[in-house]
Design a protein around this motif. Structure first.
Motif, PDB file in Angstrom:
ATOM      1  N   ASN A  66       0.830  -1.200   0.000  1.00 47.25           N
ATOM      2  CA  ASN A  66       0.000   0.000   0.000  1.00 47.25           C
ATOM      3  C   ASN A  66       0.867   1.253   0.000  1.00 47.25           C
ATOM      4  O   ASN A  66       1.989   1.257   0.511  1.00 47.25           O
ATOM      5  CB  ASN A  66      -0.911   0.010   1.229  1.00 47.25           C
ATOM      6  N   GLY A  67       0.365   2.315  -0.590  1.00 45.17           N
ATOM      7  CA  GLY A  67       1.048   3.595  -0.552  1.00 45.17           C
ATOM      8  C   GLY A  67       2.017   3.834  -1.687  1.00 45.17           C
ATOM      9  O   GLY A  67       2.750   4.825  -1.678  1.00 45.17           O
ATOM     10  N   LEU A  68       2.061   2.939  -2.683  1.00 46.15           N
ATOM     11  CA  LEU A  68       2.949   3.117  -3.835  1.00 46.15           C
ATOM     12  C   LEU A  68       2.141   2.969  -5.115  1.00 46.15           C
ATOM     13  O   LEU A  68       1.368   2.020  -5.261  1.00 46.15           O
ATOM     14  CB  LEU A  68       4.065   2.071  -3.820  1.00 46.15           C
ATOM     15  N   GLU A  69       2.335   3.874  -6.025  1.00 45.15           N
ATOM     16  CA  GLU A  69       1.688   3.794  -7.322  1.00 45.15           C
ATOM     17  C   GLU A  69       2.661   4.233  -8.388  1.00 45.15           C
ATOM     18  O   GLU A  69       3.436   5.168  -8.197  1.00 45.15           O
ATOM     19  CB  GLU A  69       0.418   4.655  -7.366  1.00 45.15           C
ATOM     20  N   GLY A  70       2.663   3.549  -9.513  1.00 41.41           N
ATOM     21  CA  GLY A  70       3.545   3.904 -10.618  1.00 41.41           C
ATOM     22  C   GLY A  70       4.057   2.668 -11.329  1.00 41.41           C
ATOM     23  O   GLY A  70       3.536   1.570 -11.154  1.00 41.41           O
ATOM     24  N   ILE A  71       5.094   2.833 -12.145  1.00 37.16           N
ATOM     25  CA  ILE A  71       5.690   1.741 -12.913  1.00 37.16           C
ATOM     26  C   ILE A  71       7.076   1.469 -12.349  1.00 37.16           C
ATOM     27  O   ILE A  71       7.900   2.375 -12.211  1.00 37.16           O
ATOM     28  CB  ILE A  71       5.781   2.101 -14.401  1.00 37.16           C
ATOM     29  N   TYR A  72       7.345   0.201 -12.028  1.00 36.47           N
ATOM     30  CA  TYR A  72       8.591  -0.161 -11.368  1.00 36.47           C
ATOM     31  C   TYR A  72       9.203  -1.405 -11.994  1.00 36.47           C
ATOM     32  O   TYR A  72       8.479  -2.259 -12.533  1.00 36.47           O
ATOM     33  CB  TYR A  72       8.350  -0.460  -9.883  1.00 36.47           C
ATOM     34  N   ASP A  73      10.524  -1.495 -11.920  1.00 36.16           N
ATOM     35  CA  ASP A  73      11.224  -2.762 -12.148  1.00 36.16           C
ATOM     36  C   ASP A  73      11.377  -3.442 -10.792  1.00 36.16           C
ATOM     37  O   ASP A  73      11.840  -2.813  -9.835  1.00 36.16           O
ATOM     38  CB  ASP A  73      12.602  -2.538 -12.755  1.00 36.16           C
ATOM     39  N   LEU A  74      11.042  -4.717 -10.701  1.00 40.68           N
ATOM     40  CA  LEU A  74      11.068  -5.437  -9.429  1.00 40.68           C
ATOM     41  C   LEU A  74      11.989  -6.643  -9.522  1.00 40.68           C
ATOM     42  O   LEU A  74      12.079  -7.285 -10.567  1.00 40.68           O
ATOM     43  CB  LEU A  74       9.671  -5.918  -9.048  1.00 40.68           C
TER      44      LEU A  74
END
Length: 289
Positions: A222-230
């Motif tokens: 929760n609390g993260l939004e966007g595009i990420y490499d994981l």
């Protein structure tokens, strides 16, 4: 550098993570036996010998097709030269269970399957001595299709995986000499016979007169939004990289079946995105062991 670290080594779920599960579920507790987590409680798997936390156990839904899966005296089990002894043994669930004299015979149970689908058969066994017996690999025909397993005077979980070849399959322990086994003077204690869809054995699922299911563990960030490499690093040492993931509240990386101690699936050691890619923000590291 990550912008935050969520440590799970103390066995507590950080407030930035959401968790739910619609059923209770078993896991290895810090006392070295399996204990029950109530619905919506995260499971932190421990090392049986030391009590140290291994990581958070995250599993998909599973159903155990074996009924009365720890009560081998029940009539649903067919037995030959498989007789109750006067002894009992404390099983991995911390409860005393009946032991059996295993002569030149077998014990089995049949159950429905979908032909062509893969299933994993597993069972915990402790014997009075080392030896070799057979664990049937699904087939319900009277043929030598068992996998040889080496049992010992220690509790161990044994598993085999195969595709069902009919709509009826069988879990069977075999000690018949004409099928290549025939250990003499053998006594065994058994616990948690389990057959489930898929390619690996999941955490134990206890059953009674009917089959039983364990609901999926649902974890979210929760609390993260966007595009990420994981990048996901599992307790087994395997790693997976997920590029350009769309992250919103409730997101968690896709499941993989990398195993932990040969029996548990989906135990995550830690989860991180250490490299900032162009146009993408770094995701906080999440350590789970």
């Amino acid at each position: 550098m990550p912008i935050a670290i969520y440590a799970l080594s103390d066995g507590l779920l950080p407030g930035a993570l959401s968790f739910s599960r619609a059923s209770s579920a078993l896991y290895m507790g810090d006392s070295g036996v399996f204990v029950t987590a109530p619905p919506d409680a995260a499971r932190f798997e421990h090392i049986a010998d030391t009590g140290d936390i291994q990581g958070m156990l995250i599993e998909e839904e599973a159903t155990n097709l074996v009924r009365h899966n720890s009560v081998f005296s029940n009539g649903i089990w067919s037995r030959s030269s498989f007789l109750a002894t006067t002894g009992s043994m404390t099983a991995p669930d911390g409860v005393s269970h009946q032991c059996w004299s295993f002569g030149n015979g077998y014990v089995f149970q049949d159950f429905p399957t979908v032909s062509g689908e893969h299933y994993t058969t597993s069972i915990w066994i402790k014997a009075n001595k080392s030896g070799t017996i057979g664990l049937r690999n699904l087939s319900a025909t009277d043929s030598n299709e068992s996998v040889a397993i080496d049992i010992s005077a220690e509790w161990n979980r044994y598993q085999v995986t195969a595709a069902a070849t009919s709509t009826t399959s069988r879990i069977l322990l075999d000690n018949r000499a004409n099928f290549g086994f025939g250990e003499s003077g053998l006594e065994v204690c058994l616990w948690n016979a389990q057959v489930e869809a898929g390619f690996s054995a999941s955490s134990p699922i206890s059953t009674g007169a009917t089959t039983a299911s364990r609901a999926a563990d649902v974890v979210g960030i929760n609390g993260l939004e966007g595009i990420y490499d994981l990048r996901v690093v599992y307790a087994s040492g395997h790693e997976d990289t997920f590029v350009s993931q769309v992250v919103a509240n409730g997101y968690y990386p896709p499941y993989r079946t990398h195993s932990f101690r040969g029996s548990k699936s989906f135990v995550r050691e830690h989860f991180e995105a250490p490299v900032r890619a162009a146009g993408k923000r770094s995701l906080p590291e999440l350590y789970e062991a």
